[in-house]
Write a protein that holds these residues in place. Structure first.
Motif, short mmCIF file in Angstrom:
data_model
loop_
_atom_site.label_atom_id
_atom_site.label_comp_id
_atom_site.label_asym_id
_atom_site.label_seq_id
_atom_site.Cartn_x
_atom_site.Cartn_y
_atom_site.Cartn_z
N ARG A 82 0.84 -1.20 0.00
CA ARG A 82 0.00 0.00 0.00
C ARG A 82 0.89 1.26 0.00
N LEU A 83 1.91 1.25 0.84
CA LEU A 83 2.75 2.43 0.96
C LEU A 83 3.63 2.63 -0.28
N GLY A 130 0.23 4.95 -1.13
CA GLY A 130 -0.86 5.01 -0.18
C GLY A 130 -2.20 4.50 -0.71
N ALA A 131 -2.25 4.18 -2.00
CA ALA A 131 -3.51 3.67 -2.55
C ALA A 131 -3.72 2.25 -2.06
N LEU A 149 -6.88 -0.70 -6.47
CA LEU A 149 -6.16 -0.80 -7.74
C LEU A 149 -6.61 -2.03 -8.52
N GLU A 150 -6.79 -3.12 -7.79
CA GLU A 150 -7.24 -4.34 -8.45
C GLU A 150 -8.60 -4.13 -9.09
N ALA A 173 -9.50 -4.29 -12.99
CA ALA A 173 -10.52 -5.23 -13.45
C ALA A 173 -11.58 -4.52 -14.29
N ALA A 174 -11.79 -3.24 -13.99
CA ALA A 174 -12.85 -2.50 -14.67
C ALA A 174 -12.49 -2.14 -16.11
N ILE A 175 -11.23 -2.29 -16.50
CA ILE A 175 -10.81 -1.87 -17.85
C ILE A 175 -11.18 -2.93 -18.88
#
Ligand SMILES: Nc1ncnc2c1ncn2[C@@H]1O[C@H](COP(=O)(O)OP(=O)(O)OP(=O)(O)O)[C@@H](O)[C@H]1O
Ligand SMILES: [Mg+2]
Lengths: 370, 256
Positions: free
Chosen positions: B238-239, B243-244, B249-250, B254-256
């Motif tokens: 994460r760091l 920090g996200a 992110l996954e 996945a949404a693309i």
């Protein structure tokens, strides 16, 4: 690293193999070929007592300025103002000798004329170097500007003060001044004395023919010798190579790259001044057109001698070979009257192109082929 | 615990209107590897360039052994014991190993002549100490492999008295085997116990392998710090990505 037995991967080279891999080898072979070809074509005349003296005179001239140009190129810069600097220095020196020192400092002696001129040319070299490093502009364009500027100043000064762009008929300072003799007189008389004692070096009446070499031969040896020593054996030399190779890396390690460059622009100015001083005190004349195109010869000889256009690599010994080669060919027309003198430039163009390709191969070998 | 050799407090670096570092704190201890982690553009290189005297800090203080210092040039920093191995290594390709090793600090005899034999020997011995036997120190650096160049730069920094060794992405351009070679070198330097190492990397595995302590940067800010044991894998990822949340992110991917 993983491969700890790195030592085993390096093939031991013999002395001959090492010699053949030296960067000067190309210019050395070309020089040998030219010497032999010229000796045969001129029927030995180019290397008789007078031929040798005349050849060395032009070789030394080329050698002096090519050394300056080469060391500067190793540091990654060019100087196109060398030729104009020669004209400027010759003008300054001869005008001081004829019309006296500037600012009413009285009559000039050879020493004072030389020192005041050198102070001016070194200041100009400093100025050129400072403009280049401060502006970050290409030295090609900055020194091109000074090529025009200095040539113009030389002509204008001649016309304003002297009413003519030539000075001739100065007294022969060599006769009285040891200093003028050091720059314009004869050197290595023992060589020709010995030659005479051994039964050669005779003129038609059977007397000793040639007394010695032109003094510029000595100056060339001194300048090339010092440059060789500094480049290969000293800290400054290390800094010069590093500045031309990777300026940022050199700077990150604490090398004062700007001072190195400015210093070398002053060195080319010094070489141009020595060229001019030897000419003025040898012939007791000067001319606004002196040194014309010399900057290009200097660069060409540096490249023929194995100096990389991109900086970081080159050797003074190679430049010595280059100066001998180019000097001999430039003079060849005097010994072989049948040939057209313009062939010299054809030859120079051809050999320059060949040298650039050869140098590029050497660079690729060293950097691993990029 | 021992005192930090180097301490940075509230370091700010602005390039004109752009704030590259917005108040960074850092402590490095002798005998430890301190990993500096963060996304591209986080400010890692800017931070170490400030430590190395290349940039002057806009605000903030640097302490060496508790004393406040100001570096005006790379030379000042290296005199204070900060040895930097840059991303681009600061190496001259056409020059020999020895000449690179001693660049800017050549050993001189009378008349400024180089003591070449002595320098060749030192360069060879120092590189052998941290792992490569470079038989011919007169060879040009251009012919060396990337890992060997790293070793040269590291050996050089140590020989010239680095107390803090800064390595900016030393493994990024190397093959697997050479990466391990560099990690081994880092371990060897760490084992001496007297040198603090700042190790910048984008590689999580590498930092786990050699790191004692981590500092995470994002957009010029410190967003986390801790020891190897304190920081778990999830937290680390994460760091490192500024920090996200990895989960987010996954989902985005996945949404693309
Ligand atoms: N000299 C400079 N002038 C202006 N901006 C700069 C300068 N140097 C760095 N920056 C900016 O500062 C920010 C941080 O850059 P820096 O090189 O420190 O990042 P980094 O963390 O090392 O990234 P990377 O992992 O890609 O090496 C970047 O946005 C960069 O564009
Ligand atoms: Mg970076």
């Amino acid at each position: 690293m993983a491969d700890t037995n790195e030592a085993g991967r390096l093939k031991q080279e013999t002395a001959v193999e090492k010699l053949l891999r030296r960067p000067e080898i190309g210019s050395f072979v070309v020089m040998l070929v030219i010497i032999v070809a010229l000796a045969i074509a001129s029927d030995g005349k180019s290397f008789n007592a007078l031929g040798l003296k005349n050849n060395i005179a032009i070789i030394a001239q080329y050698g002096i300025i090519a050394t300056g140009a080469a060391v500067l190129m190793i540091a990654g810069e060019f100087d196109l103002s060398i030729g104009s600097m020669i004209g400027f220095a010759g003008m300054a020196m001869s005008m001081m000798l004829k019309w006296g020192l500037p600012f009413g400092m009285g009559d000039a002696t050879p020493i004072t004329a030389f020192i005041v001129t050198l102070a001016m040319t070194l200041a100009l070299g400093w100025l050129i170097g400072t403009v280049v490093v401060r502006s970050g502009l290409s030295s090609f364009i900055v020194t091109l500007a000074f090529l025009f500027f200095l040539r113009g100043v030389t002509e204008v000064s001649f016309r304003l003060i002297n009413k003519s762009t030539q000075i001739s008929g100065l007294p022969d300072y060599k006769e009285e001044s040891w200093f003028a003799n050091l720059l314009g007189g004869d050197v290595f008389g023992w060589f020709y004395d010995l030659w005479f004692m051994l039964g050669g070096n005779l003129n038609r009446r059977g007397e000793q023919w040639v007394e010695g070499f032109d003094a510029r031969f000595l100056w060339w040896l001194v300048i090339a010798g010092v440059a060789y020593f500094v480049l290969s054996r000293t800290q400054i030399g290390n800094w010069i190579y590093a500045t031309g190779d990777n300026k940022e890396a050199a700077r990150a390690n604490g090398v004062p790259v700007n001072r190195v460059k400015i210093g070398l622009f002053m060195f080319t100015a010094f070489c141009a001044t020595m060229f001019a001083a030897c000419q003025v005190f040898d012939t007791n004349t000067s001319d606004a057109a002196k040194g014309n195109l010399m900057e290009l010869f200097a660069i060409a000889i540096a490249v023929v001698g194995g100096t990389l256009m991109t900086g970081g690599f080159g050797s003074v010994i190679g430049v010595v070979f280059g100066a001998i080669t180019v000097g001999l060919v430039a003079n060849a027309v005097f010994f072989i009257p049948a040939i057209d003198g313009a062939w010299f430039r054809v030859f120079l163009g051809g050999i320059l192109l060949a040298a650039v390709f050869a140098n590029e191969r050497i660079r690729k070998r060293i950097t691993g082929g990029i | 615990m021992a005192d930090p050799y180097l301490r940075v407090e509230g370091l700010v670096k602005r390039f004109g209107p752009f704030t590259a570092l917005g108040g960074v704190d850092l402590e490095v201890f002798p005998g430890e590897v301190h990993c500096l982690l963060g996304d591209n553009g986080a400010g890692k290189s800017t931070l170490i360039k400030t430590l190395a005297g290349v940039h002057e800090p806009t605000e903030g203080k640097i302490y060496i052994e508790g004393k406040s210092v100001e570096f005006r040039s790379p030379r000042d920093a290296s005199d204070a014991g900060i040895g930097t191995v840059y991303q681009d290594l600061a190496i001259n390709q056409l020059l020999s190993v020895t000449r690179n090793f001693f660049m800017g600090r050549e050993l001189k005899g009378p008349l400024g002549t180089l003591r070449m034999d002595e320098m060749n020997k030192i360069a060879h011995d120092e590189m052998l100490k941290i792992g490569i036997d470079f038989s011919d120190p007169t060879q040009a650096v251009g012919t060396m492999s990337g890992g060997q160049r790293q070793t040269l730069a590291i050996a050089r920094a140590i020989y010239f008295g680095a107390k803090v060794l800064i390595l900016d992405e030393p493994t990024s351009a190397l093959g697997q085997k050479q990466q391990m070679g560099v990690l081994k070198t880092i371990k060897k330097v760490r084992a001496r116990g007297d040198i603090a190492i700042i190790f910048i990397t984008h590689n999580e595995i590498h930092s786990r392998l050699v790191g004692d302590r981590f500092t995470f940067l994002a957009l010029g800010q410190t967003i986390g710090a801790g020891t190897n044991a304190e920081i778990g894998d999830e937290e680390m990822r994460r760091l490192m990505s500024g920090g996200a949340e990895m989960g987010d992110l996954e989902q985005e991917l996945a949404a693309i």
